[in-house]
Design an enzyme around this catalytic site. Structure first.
Site, PDB file in Angstrom:
ATOM      1  N   HIS A 177      -2.284   6.233  -0.953  1.00 39.79           N
ATOM      2  CA  HIS A 177      -1.586   6.235  -2.246  1.00 39.79           C
ATOM      3  C   HIS A 177      -1.246   7.685  -2.605  1.00 39.79           C
ATOM      4  CE1 HIS A 177      -2.897   2.037  -2.786  1.00 39.79           C
ATOM      5  NE2 HIS A 177      -4.086   2.444  -2.368  1.00 39.79           N
ATOM      6  N   GLN A 178      -0.220   8.215  -1.987  1.00 41.45           N
ATOM      7  CA  GLN A 178       0.052   9.652  -2.084  1.00 41.45           C
ATOM      8  C   GLN A 178       0.473  10.110  -3.467  1.00 41.45           C
ATOM      9  OE1 GLN A 178       2.709  10.932   1.084  1.00 41.45           O
ATOM     10  NE2 GLN A 178       1.878   9.342   2.421  1.00 41.45           N
ATOM     11  N   LYS A 179       1.124   9.266  -4.237  1.00 45.79           N
ATOM     12  CA  LYS A 179       1.622   9.681  -5.553  1.00 45.79           C
ATOM     13  C   LYS A 179       0.752   9.141  -6.700  1.00 45.79           C
ATOM     14  CE  LYS A 179       5.258  12.002  -4.199  1.00 45.79           C
ATOM     15  NZ  LYS A 179       6.639  11.614  -4.471  1.00 45.79           N
ATOM     16  N   ASN A 180      -0.494   8.847  -6.394  1.00 43.84           N
ATOM     17  CA  ASN A 180      -1.385   8.286  -7.403  1.00 43.84           C
ATOM     18  C   ASN A 180      -2.095   9.409  -8.161  1.00 43.84           C
ATOM     19  OD1 ASN A 180      -4.063   7.345  -8.426  1.00 43.84           O
ATOM     20  ND2 ASN A 180      -3.339   5.377  -7.708  1.00 43.84           N
ATOM     21  N   ASP A 216       4.142  14.762   2.478  1.00 40.93           N
ATOM     22  CA  ASP A 216       5.181  14.862   1.451  1.00 40.93           C
ATOM     23  C   ASP A 216       5.112  16.275   0.882  1.00 40.93           C
ATOM     24  OD1 ASP A 216       6.869  14.806  -0.704  1.00 40.93           O
ATOM     25  OD2 ASP A 216       6.048  12.996  -1.612  1.00 40.93           O
TER      26      ASP A 216
END
Length: 310
Positions: A101-104, A135
């Site tokens: 969950h990279q953008k959490n 990212d």
């Protein structure tokens, strides 16, 4: 029966169901049965202020189903700290969650709390670089990196080399440019000079100018140069020689950067005798090099006053 209601280890807990405002809620959310059950047990646990190993198991289960539930993350952190759990083991688990969950935001906030409690940034810089490899413009990761630097005083621990690696990979990475500014100027309040030091300023101007040679139409180094002039209290005209390399009004068909032309307009506007030339630069932007923002360039002309009106 559900997973928790059929478990002997949870038999002492009376679950608290979600109250959405009566039998006919205005906007009921369609939770899965598994999620509803797990949350009903967490509500009961929180009402009793229980912190135990089974609470960690429960919060992990809920986070697997909904990694954005900030209340669950906060209660998990409180439980970890109350139990004096192995926080390094917790970071290993969070590593996997972060990559999934990279953008959490909640994951990075939790990591912040855990690392702060540990009082050590060991291994964090390398993990952050791994995440940026997935990212390179992840806002949460860059924010966390800045917190690490400030919290643990990592200003001189290879941070400049790191940001130069990032810009070498992608000179258009505005997040990396922002981080460079932070590293250079982040300690001014502590008496460590950044741009206000002549040697530092010359180095940063040189770095930005070399970046322009690679990508003249990249706005980041142009903005970086503007920031340097503003922070140092210098006129934009200081950059005129650099700007003219990419936007020479005597060669209107050979402009290499609309951002240079924009800056040139501001440079010329600083000089009362050059406002007519500033209008020419803005006309070139409006008609040829950035017509999408024609109304904006016309507005800028209006700010020049009588010369623009003429």
């Amino acid at each position: 029966m559900g997973k928790y209601s059929s478990s002997a280890s949870w038999s002492d807990i009376t679950p608290l169901p979600l109250d959405e405002g009566g039998p006919n809620p205005l906007a009921a959310i369609a939770y899965t049965d598994e999620y509803c059950e797990a949350m009903s047990y967490l509500r009961a646990i929180m009402a009793a202020t229980e912190h135990s190993e089974r609470v960690l198991d429960l919060t992990e289960d809920i986070i697997d189903m909904n990694a954005a539930h900030y209340t669950v993350w906060l209660y998990r952190a409180a439980t970890l700290f109350t139990l004096e759990s192995d926080l390094k083991a917790e970071l290993e688990w969070v590593n996997d969650m972060a990559q999934t969950h990279q953008k959490n935001y909640q994951i990075w906030n939790h990591r912040n709390m855990v690392v702060d409690r540990l009082g050590s940034a060991e291994g964090e810089a390398s993990f952050v670089e791994v995440m940026l490899g997935l990212d390179a413009k992840n806002y949460h990761v860059w924010s966390y990196r800045q917190w690490l630097v400030k919290r643990f005083g990592l200003w001189e621990e290879g941070e400049m080399e790191f940001v130069e690696r990032m810009l070498e990979r992608d000179v258009r990475n505005n997040s990396a440019w922002n981080h460079r500014w932070f590293i250079v100027n982040g300690r001014e309040a502590e008496g460590v000079k950044g741009i206000t030091d002549q040697k530092v300023r010359d180095r940063e101007v040189d770095f930005a100018e070399k970046a322009l040679e690679r990508a003249p139409q990249n706005p980041s180094p142009w903005n970086y140069l503007r920031g340097i002039m503003r922070a140092a209290g210098l006129p934009l005209g200081t950059l005129k020689e650099t700007v003219v390399k990419y936007a020479d009004l005597s060669k209107p068909d050979a402009v290499r950067s609309s951002h240079a032309l924009d800056l040139l307009a501001d440079v010329l506007a600083e000089e009362e005798s050059s406002k007519e030339e500033a209008v020419l630069a803005l006309d070139l932007l409006a008609e040829k090099y950035d017509p999408v923002r024609k109304n904006y360039w016309e507005y800028r002309k209006g700010l020049l006053g009588e010369v623009a009106a003429a």
